[in-house]
Design a protein around this motif. Structure first.
Motif, mmCIF file in Angstrom:
data_model
loop_
_atom_site.group_PDB
_atom_site.id
_atom_site.type_symbol
_atom_site.label_atom_id
_atom_site.label_comp_id
_atom_site.label_asym_id
_atom_site.label_seq_id
_atom_site.Cartn_x
_atom_site.Cartn_y
_atom_site.Cartn_z
ATOM 1 N N SER A 46 0.814 -1.221 0.000
ATOM 2 C CA SER A 46 0.000 0.000 0.000
ATOM 3 C C SER A 46 0.849 1.274 0.000
ATOM 4 C CB SER A 46 -0.958 0.008 1.197
ATOM 5 O OG SER A 46 -0.236 0.057 2.409
ATOM 6 N N GLU A 47 2.138 1.142 0.288
ATOM 7 C CA GLU A 47 3.043 2.294 0.302
ATOM 8 C C GLU A 47 3.912 2.363 -0.958
ATOM 9 O OE1 GLU A 47 4.209 2.777 4.927
ATOM 10 O OE2 GLU A 47 4.939 0.941 3.974
ATOM 11 N N ALA A 48 3.662 1.457 -1.915
ATOM 12 C CA ALA A 48 4.581 1.327 -3.040
ATOM 13 C C ALA A 48 3.885 1.489 -4.388
ATOM 14 C CB ALA A 48 5.244 -0.047 -2.984
ATOM 15 N N ILE A 49 4.705 1.738 -5.387
ATOM 16 C CA ILE A 49 4.244 1.740 -6.772
ATOM 17 C C ILE A 49 5.271 0.969 -7.595
ATOM 18 C CG2 ILE A 49 5.320 3.982 -7.239
ATOM 19 C CD1 ILE A 49 3.029 4.472 -9.274
ATOM 20 N N MET A 50 4.787 0.090 -8.438
ATOM 21 C CA MET A 50 5.652 -0.667 -9.339
ATOM 22 C C MET A 50 5.663 0.042 -10.680
ATOM 23 S SD MET A 50 7.596 -3.146 -9.962
ATOM 24 C CE MET A 50 8.257 -4.034 -11.347
ATOM 25 N N VAL A 51 6.825 0.496 -11.108
ATOM 26 C CA VAL A 51 6.988 1.170 -12.383
ATOM 27 C C VAL A 51 7.734 0.219 -13.308
ATOM 28 C CG1 VAL A 51 7.962 3.175 -13.558
ATOM 29 C CG2 VAL A 51 7.090 3.399 -11.220
ATOM 30 N N GLY A 52 7.176 -0.023 -14.486
ATOM 31 C CA GLY A 52 7.828 -0.966 -15.380
ATOM 32 C C GLY A 52 7.645 -0.648 -16.839
ATOM 33 N N ASP A 53 8.446 -1.356 -17.653
ATOM 34 C CA ASP A 53 8.390 -1.166 -19.098
ATOM 35 C C ASP A 53 7.901 -2.419 -19.825
ATOM 36 O OD1 ASP A 53 10.566 -2.846 -18.832
ATOM 37 O OD2 ASP A 53 11.917 -1.618 -20.038
ATOM 38 N N ASN A 54 7.333 -3.356 -19.062
ATOM 39 C CA ASN A 54 6.868 -4.600 -19.644
ATOM 40 C C ASN A 54 5.600 -5.030 -18.921
ATOM 41 O OD1 ASN A 54 6.640 -7.504 -20.255
ATOM 42 N ND2 ASN A 54 8.672 -7.253 -21.157
ATOM 43 N N PHE A 55 4.748 -5.779 -19.599
ATOM 44 C CA PHE A 55 3.504 -6.199 -18.955
ATOM 45 C C PHE A 55 3.765 -7.084 -17.740
ATOM 46 C CE2 PHE A 55 4.129 -9.803 -21.750
ATOM 47 C CZ PHE A 55 3.616 -10.877 -21.042
ATOM 48 N N HIS A 56 4.901 -7.795 -17.718
ATOM 49 C CA HIS A 56 5.239 -8.607 -16.544
ATOM 50 C C HIS A 56 5.394 -7.730 -15.299
ATOM 51 C CE1 HIS A 56 6.697 -11.248 -19.847
ATOM 52 N NE2 HIS A 56 6.066 -12.143 -19.112
ATOM 53 N N ASP A 57 5.957 -6.552 -15.484
ATOM 54 C CA ASP A 57 6.138 -5.615 -14.371
ATOM 55 C C ASP A 57 4.792 -5.155 -13.833
ATOM 56 O OD1 ASP A 57 8.924 -5.709 -14.838
ATOM 57 O OD2 ASP A 57 8.783 -4.051 -16.262
#
Length: 83
Positions: A46-57
């Motif tokens: 709840s304190e995080a954000i996942m930033v990615g460049d692929n749908f797996h992320d």
């Protein structure tokens, strides 16, 4: 390889935790690597954000319960990550 890239770009000092492929039994989109990183950081989904460049992320972040954001500079393009 990740550490080499971070050192080369002079970014290593900005990362307190790195969870790589060989640190986990299951990789993204399984939430294990994200949850492991959060645990090492003393944080929660709840304190995080996942930033990615692929749908797996993005799927990994959703499976871990974090907010997610796809980057538009992905080599596969904005439309691919938007799916």
């Amino acid at each position: 390889m990740a550490l080499k890239g971070l050192r080369l770009m002079k970014l290593a000092d900005f990362f307190d935790v790195i969870v790589a492929y060989d640190h986990v039994k299951k990789v993204k989109p399984d939430p294990e690597p994200i949850l492991q990183a959060l645990e090492q950081l003393g944080s929660t989904p709840s304190e995080a954000i996942m930033v990615g460049d692929n749908f797996h992320d993005i799927l990994g972040g959703k499976n871990a319960g974090t907010l997610t954001a796809g980057v538009a500079w992905s080599i596969k393009g904005r439309d691919y990550i938007a799916k």
